[in-house]
Design a protein around this motif. Structure first.
Motif: not given
Length: 595
Positions: A321, A325-326
């Motif tokens: 998760e 996000q990156s």
């Protein structure tokens, strides 16, 4: 004849005109309030009324009348009452029953017809200009445009000519199937489109085209039914060369197939997960072996099915998760149990954003997991580290042993000098004690690594002072941690300053304590260590430890060596005894793990 809509006259050579003048018909009646009334007739047309651009026609008419030859003339006159009018005069040569020749002149007002013809010509010219502009625009586009009628190809733009490998004259009148392959169901062979395809409706297709120069390539296009300038049905083909795209798709498919084979045969575990649910979308044999289940069972399975439902799976889910996000690669190591064996996996997590595929559709976001079994590698690294640490400790012990021997050698030389030079014996003995204290520290470091145990340092320095002065020091150990006194240690940076401090304090107590044995009380508590040295003696009147200046010997040396933030020294008079109290607390001392 007077009521006819034409002007009519007969000319005889002997008698002249049977009706005077050249008759010109009256214009159509003009509607008025009082009903239809006749328009004024065009009478008295002469050369001066003829428009300049019609003079040639009018002269031709006059010449025909003079020479009695047949002709037809169209000319414009500007009548003073009716304005610009167009007339058509026909001259016919005839013969009467008596054999005499006659000339018949018929004049008709063709103004409305002429105006209508001019309008049609202007409209046609406009249409031609518009068609030329449209074709100029179509010539500039990259899409091939071909217009096909019942007689074959009628027009092609520049892109189509480049596709087909020829100019328009080479293809004009030929069926578009002349550039089709031999396939019987080729779209260019579907002649029913011309009759059955509804106007404005497009038929989309994808096919191969054979150019005049022998090239074969793929095109995608559509056929649209249109109406030509002469109201006949046409088919307009719009073609786009997709050969490079097809080649790229084929190469992409080959690359994907090769990549799939490489992934399957790779010794590393590779899996693709849906970015939203983290379910397995693709997995290779190594990753399936990691889970201990066949690949077919793992496709579409949850993350827990791959890594179990323990803390490891929760940790991996959290890392995934975070990686979503990156855009950077996230590296982690996971200790996993595979078939009852503890293994270490070095994993890389990469977020794959959605991209457009070959068909233009957006692929879903995915997460790529690449893991390698590094259990053996980490074991080898740990073994090399342990060997390096052991070698370092061996070297350090050897260095400490040699330093201790050298310091003891220096102390022995100083003692020899003190024996030969009684006048400096006191000073040299003090230096000998300091050297011996430092030697004791290095001696303790020979047999162990890490922080030195405080109790052993105290006992070693105490023993050195006893041997030097031949006096006994009594030791009493107390405190809540008396049984775990070995847990208090000295950091490496504080070991020598504390040892020199203890040497000075024990030496002062022995030197000034008379014949009474010196007592040492050690109190070990969880918060601090307190050292009390008690000897028989008397402090000078008005003695204040704070007034003692720093120096290289005695209490001055002690004040200079003690760490200010983690040590406190006190010197008080209790009856006939002098009590020296030294308190030590972290970080000057450390509470270590139990041995």
């Amino acid at each position: 004849m007077d009521t006819a809509g034409v002007g009519l006259a007969t000319f005889q050579a002997e008698a002249g005109w049977s009706r005077p003048g050249t008759g010109v018909p009256a214009p159509p009646p003009i509607p008025g309030d009082d009903g239809m009334r006749p328009a004024p007739a065009l009478q008295g047309v002469n050369r001066d009324m003829v428009e300049p651009e019609s003079r040639a026609e009018y002269e031709k008419l006059q010449q025909a009348l003079k020479q009695a030859t047949s002709t037809v003339a169209r000319y414009a006159v500007r009548h003073p009452e009716h304005g610009l009018r167009w007339l058509m005069t026909r001259v016919e040569i005839g013969q009467l029953a008596s054999g005499q020749k006659t000339t018949s002149v018929l004049t008709v007002d063709i103004t409305d017809h002429h105006q209508a013809q001019e309008r049609n010509e202007l409209l046609q010219h406009s249409l031609n200009l518009q068609t030329e502009r449209e074709r100029a625009v179509l010539d500039s586009v990259l899409v091939g445009i071909v217009t096909v009628g019942r007689q074959g190809i009628e027009w092609m733009n520049r892109s189509a000519r480049r596709m087909f490998g020829g100019d328009l004259p080479e293809f004009a009148g030929q069926p578009i199937s002349s550039v089709a392959t031999e396939a019987p169901d080729h779209p260019f062979r579907q002649t029913q489109y011309l009759d059955e395809l509804p106007e404005g409706q497009a038929e989309t297709f994808e096919c191969r085209v054979v150019a005049r120069d022998g090239r074969e390539f793929w095109v995608v296009g559509n056929a649209v039914a249109t109406v030509g300038p002469d109201s006949s049905r046409q088919l307009t083909y719009a073609l786009l060369d997709i050969e490079r795209r097809r080649q790229a798709e084929a190469q992409s498919q080959q690359a994907q197939a090769s990549l799939h084979r490489i992934i399957e045969a790779a010794p590393i575990a590779i899996s693709l997960h849906d970015a939203r649910t983290l379910q397995v979308r693709q997995i290779n044999q190594a990753a399936a072996a990691l889970a201990g289940r066949p690949e077919e069972e793992l496709l579409g399975a949850s993350l827990e099915a791959l890594f179990g439902s323990g803390d490891e799976a929760q940790t991996i889910r959290s890392d995934m998760e975070f990686a979503l996000q990156s855009s950077e690669v996230l590296q982690r190591e996971y200790p996993l149990t595979v078939r009852g064996q503890a293994r270490i996996w070095d994993a890389r997590l990469l977020h794959l954003a959605g991209v457009n595929d070959a068909s233009g559709e957006l692929e879903p976001e995915q997460l790529l997991l690449v893991a390698t079994d590094v259990t053996q590698q980490r074991a080898q690294e740990a073994a090399r580290l342990e060997a390096a640490i052991a070698q370092r400790e061996l070297l350090v012990r050897e260095v400490h042993h040699r330093i201790k021997n050298n310091l003891q050698g220096v102390a022995g030389l100083l003692q020899q000098i003190a024996a030969r030079r009684p006048e400096v014996r006191t000073v040299i003995n003090e230096a000998v004690g300091q050297v011996q204290a430092i030697a004791q520290v290095y001696g303790l470091q020979v047999g162990m690594s890490g922080p030195l145990r405080l109790r052993k340092v105290v006992e070693a320095v105490m023993g050195s002072v006893q041997r030097m002065f031949g006096r006994e020091i009594l030791v009493d150990i107390d405190g809540t941690m008396a049984e775990q006194s070995h847990r208090w240690g000295l950091p490496e940076a504080e070991a020598i300053p504390i040892a020199l401090t203890l040497n000075e304090l024990f030496t002062n107590a022995v030197k000034h304590g008379g014949e009474t044995p010196v007592r040492c009380e050690l109190r070990f508590d969880p918060e601090q260590v307190v050292l009390r040295i008690i000897n028989q003696g008397q402090l000078p009147a008005g003695f204040d430890l704070a007034q003692v200046r720093g120096g290289v010997s005695g209490l001055g040396l002690v004040r200079a060596l003690l760490p200010r933030r983690s040590a406190l020294l006190g010197l008080t008079q209790e009856g006939d005894q002098v009590v020296c109290e030294l308190s030590l607390w972290p970080p000057g001392v450390q509470l270590l793990e139990a041995l």
